[in-house]
Write a protein that holds these residues in place. Sequence first.
Motif, PDB file in Angstrom:
ATOM      1  N   SER A 162     103.507  80.646  40.351  1.00 18.87           N
ATOM      2  CA  SER A 162     102.544  80.812  41.210  1.00 18.87           C
ATOM      3  C   SER A 162     102.429  81.946  42.091  1.00 18.87           C
ATOM      4  N   GLN A 163     103.508  82.360  42.743  1.00 23.40           N
ATOM      5  CA  GLN A 163     103.697  83.534  43.685  1.00 23.40           C
ATOM      6  C   GLN A 163     103.296  84.992  42.863  1.00 23.40           C
ATOM      7  N   ALA A 164     103.732  84.823  41.640  1.00 24.04           N
ATOM      8  CA  ALA A 164     103.637  86.095  40.869  1.00 24.04           C
ATOM      9  C   ALA A 164     102.009  86.272  40.596  1.00 24.04           C
ATOM     10  N   LEU A 165     101.387  85.017  40.417  1.00 26.62           N
ATOM     11  CA  LEU A 165      99.972  85.344  39.872  1.00 26.62           C
ATOM     12  C   LEU A 165      99.163  85.468  41.001  1.00 26.62           C
ATOM     13  N   LEU A 166      99.562  84.867  42.280  1.00 27.21           N
ATOM     14  CA  LEU A 166      98.653  85.092  43.409  1.00 27.21           C
ATOM     15  C   LEU A 166      98.986  86.717  43.758  1.00 27.21           C
ATOM     16  N   ASP A 167     100.263  87.383  43.680  1.00 27.47           N
ATOM     17  CA  ASP A 167     100.431  88.704  44.050  1.00 27.47           C
ATOM     18  C   ASP A 167      99.645  89.371  43.068  1.00 27.47           C
ATOM     19  N   ALA A 168      99.583  89.026  41.586  1.00 29.82           N
ATOM     20  CA  ALA A 168      98.825  89.694  40.683  1.00 29.82           C
ATOM     21  C   ALA A 168      97.166  89.796  40.829  1.00 29.82           C
ATOM     22  N   PHE A 169      96.867  88.537  41.491  1.00 29.59           N
ATOM     23  CA  PHE A 169      95.476  88.482  41.732  1.00 29.59           C
ATOM     24  C   PHE A 169      95.029  89.322  43.030  1.00 29.59           C
ATOM     25  N   THR A 170      96.051  89.316  44.001  1.00 27.05           N
ATOM     26  CA  THR A 170      95.635  90.209  45.174  1.00 27.05           C
ATOM     27  C   THR A 170      95.655  91.585  44.635  1.00 27.05           C
ATOM     28  N   LEU A 171      96.544  92.300  43.923  1.00 24.00           N
ATOM     29  CA  LEU A 171      96.661  93.512  43.371  1.00 24.00           C
ATOM     30  C   LEU A 171      95.440  93.840  42.402  1.00 24.00           C
TER      31      LEU A 171
ATOM     32  N   ARG B  62     113.472  84.556  43.263  1.00 25.62           N
ATOM     33  CA  ARG B  62     112.857  84.060  42.120  1.00 25.62           C
ATOM     34  C   ARG B  62     111.249  84.797  42.181  1.00 25.62           C
ATOM     35  N   VAL B  63     111.177  85.404  43.393  1.00 27.02           N
ATOM     36  CA  VAL B  63     109.700  85.947  43.414  1.00 27.02           C
ATOM     37  C   VAL B  63     109.922  87.317  42.635  1.00 27.02           C
ATOM     38  N   ALA B  64     110.996  88.030  42.616  1.00 22.23           N
ATOM     39  CA  ALA B  64     111.375  89.301  41.785  1.00 22.23           C
ATOM     40  C   ALA B  64     111.320  88.743  40.503  1.00 22.23           C
ATOM     41  N   GLY B  65     111.765  87.744  39.836  1.00 20.84           N
ATOM     42  CA  GLY B  65     111.994  87.378  38.664  1.00 20.84           C
ATOM     43  C   GLY B  65     110.341  87.441  37.995  1.00 20.84           C
ATOM     44  N   SER B  66     109.686  86.425  38.788  1.00 26.17           N
ATOM     45  CA  SER B  66     108.334  86.266  38.250  1.00 26.17           C
ATOM     46  C   SER B  66     107.615  87.380  38.333  1.00 26.17           C
ATOM     47  N   GLY B  67     107.635  88.158  39.515  1.00 27.30           N
ATOM     48  CA  GLY B  67     106.756  89.430  39.631  1.00 27.30           C
ATOM     49  C   GLY B  67     107.102  90.438  38.626  1.00 27.30           C
ATOM     50  N   ILE B  68     108.199  90.725  38.209  1.00 30.31           N
ATOM     51  CA  ILE B  68     108.631  91.568  37.309  1.00 30.31           C
ATOM     52  C   ILE B  68     108.017  91.325  36.165  1.00 30.31           C
ATOM     53  N   ARG B  69     108.339  90.095  35.567  1.00 25.58           N
ATOM     54  CA  ARG B  69     107.544  89.599  34.292  1.00 25.58           C
ATOM     55  C   ARG B  69     106.032  89.646  34.179  1.00 25.58           C
ATOM     56  N   CYS B  70     105.405  89.460  35.360  1.00 28.30           N
ATOM     57  CA  CYS B  70     104.248  89.088  35.374  1.00 28.30           C
ATOM     58  C   CYS B  70     103.491  90.619  35.487  1.00 28.30           C
ATOM     59  N   PHE B  71     103.965  91.571  36.459  1.00 32.20           N
ATOM     60  CA  PHE B  71     103.455  92.873  36.564  1.00 32.20           C
ATOM     61  C   PHE B  71     103.515  93.432  35.050  1.00 32.20           C
ATOM     62  N   SER B  72     104.595  93.385  34.559  1.00 28.21           N
ATOM     63  CA  SER B  72     104.794  93.981  33.271  1.00 28.21           C
ATOM     64  C   SER B  72     103.934  93.614  32.109  1.00 28.21           C
TER      65      SER B  72
ATOM     66  N   HIS C  15      96.230  88.299  52.911  1.00 26.37           N
ATOM     67  CA  HIS C  15      95.220  88.089  51.451  1.00 26.37           C
ATOM     68  C   HIS C  15      96.164  87.482  50.494  1.00 26.37           C
ATOM     69  N   GLN C  16      97.598  87.746  50.433  1.00 27.31           N
ATOM     70  CA  GLN C  16      98.154  87.091  49.337  1.00 27.31           C
ATOM     71  C   GLN C  16      98.240  85.366  49.660  1.00 27.31           C
ATOM     72  N   VAL C  17      98.591  85.116  51.077  1.00 27.68           N
ATOM     73  CA  VAL C  17      98.258  83.640  51.401  1.00 27.68           C
ATOM     74  C   VAL C  17      96.917  83.087  50.947  1.00 27.68           C
ATOM     75  N   GLU C  18      95.939  83.719  51.511  1.00 22.48           N
ATOM     76  CA  GLU C  18      94.472  83.238  51.275  1.00 22.48           C
ATOM     77  C   GLU C  18      94.307  83.198  49.642  1.00 22.48           C
ATOM     78  N   ASN C  19      94.770  83.944  48.764  1.00 17.59           N
ATOM     79  CA  ASN C  19      94.556  84.129  47.739  1.00 17.59           C
ATOM     80  C   ASN C  19      95.446  82.950  46.654  1.00 17.59           C
ATOM     81  N   GLY C  20      96.543  82.761  47.273  1.00 16.78           N
ATOM     82  CA  GLY C  20      97.389  81.762  46.768  1.00 16.78           C
ATOM     83  C   GLY C  20      96.607  80.380  46.569  1.00 16.78           C
ATOM     84  N   VAL C  21      95.773  80.002  47.244  1.00 10.35           N
ATOM     85  CA  VAL C  21      95.224  78.781  47.434  1.00 10.35           C
ATOM     86  C   VAL C  21      94.359  78.885  46.163  1.00 10.35           C
TER      87      VAL C  21
END
Length: 320
Positions: A141-150, A172-182, A290-296
Amino acid sequence: MTTDGPALRNVLGIEDLERYDIESILDSASAFREIMGRHIKKVPTLRGRLVVNLFFEPSTRTRTSFEIAGKMLSADVVNFSASASSLGKGETLLDTARSIEAMHPDVVVVRSASAGVPWMLAKALGAAVVNAGDGAHEHPSQALLDAFTLRERWRSLDERTIAIVGDITHSRVAGSGIRCFSKLGAKVRVCGPPTMIPPGIGKLGRVTVHHQVEDALRGADAVMMLRIQRERLTEPLFPTDREYSRRFGLSPARAELLARDGLILHPGPLNRGVEIDPAVADGPRSVILHQVENGVAVRMALLYLTAGGTRAEVARAATA
Ligand code: ASP
């Protein structure tokens, strides 16, 4: 993803999602995002549904965010934290989870210190399982909210360059982020002390490894700064905080190396003065809040899609 029946059986890791699934979740989150700006922040979409937040590790943002997301959708949300549970009395995690299941939740959101727990629960339980962080493995869910924000800023991540700086091995944020952004077409630069970059990191996505922070930042469209995951370290991996900050911290001068309009992200909690200078964290390039806001909004989408909502109905569910 189908248009009838539950759109997602579980959300365990970005590793299990295709680009199409990720984009569908982000599109659904966009529809729910608007609810947060309303005077009455509630739609009846998940009325009568039960969401259990089963947290075996501390959490501030993630647990609260899932709770708010569930409540905005009118679900009943129950928080179950390890400190208040029977685990301390010797019960196994699986027995705890089975007892929770006997109360008929529709979705179980789980955070655990051990990698793989959400997958184990998904096999054992009839309820949908959403991973809210499993050890150093995934935090989808962190990677998805990061991708949403970008994506909110750029419309698409295709061919963008995103740097991730810090304790890559234990994050784990790096693990999911790398997969999601790629998967969304971005190029990822990872950077940190050699002791904090795991071998084989290249297998997770479109990754290049850098040991000089300046090389990772130069021309990047965004940087995500990570906290040193002290709770997972068995031995110190760098001499002092001061030394770490000097070599890898994001100072105002280093932030200037980013591309024009380059964005600064951080999943929180921030260690100000260690991995990030306060002037940068609070500066104009920072999208941390914005990341926190988009997380919801992203978590509303995850609960909705795992609790039986269909993609085709998202627009109606968000305006109900
Ligand atoms: N909040 C994030 C996590 O749970 C990042 C962190 O703790 O550093 O992994």
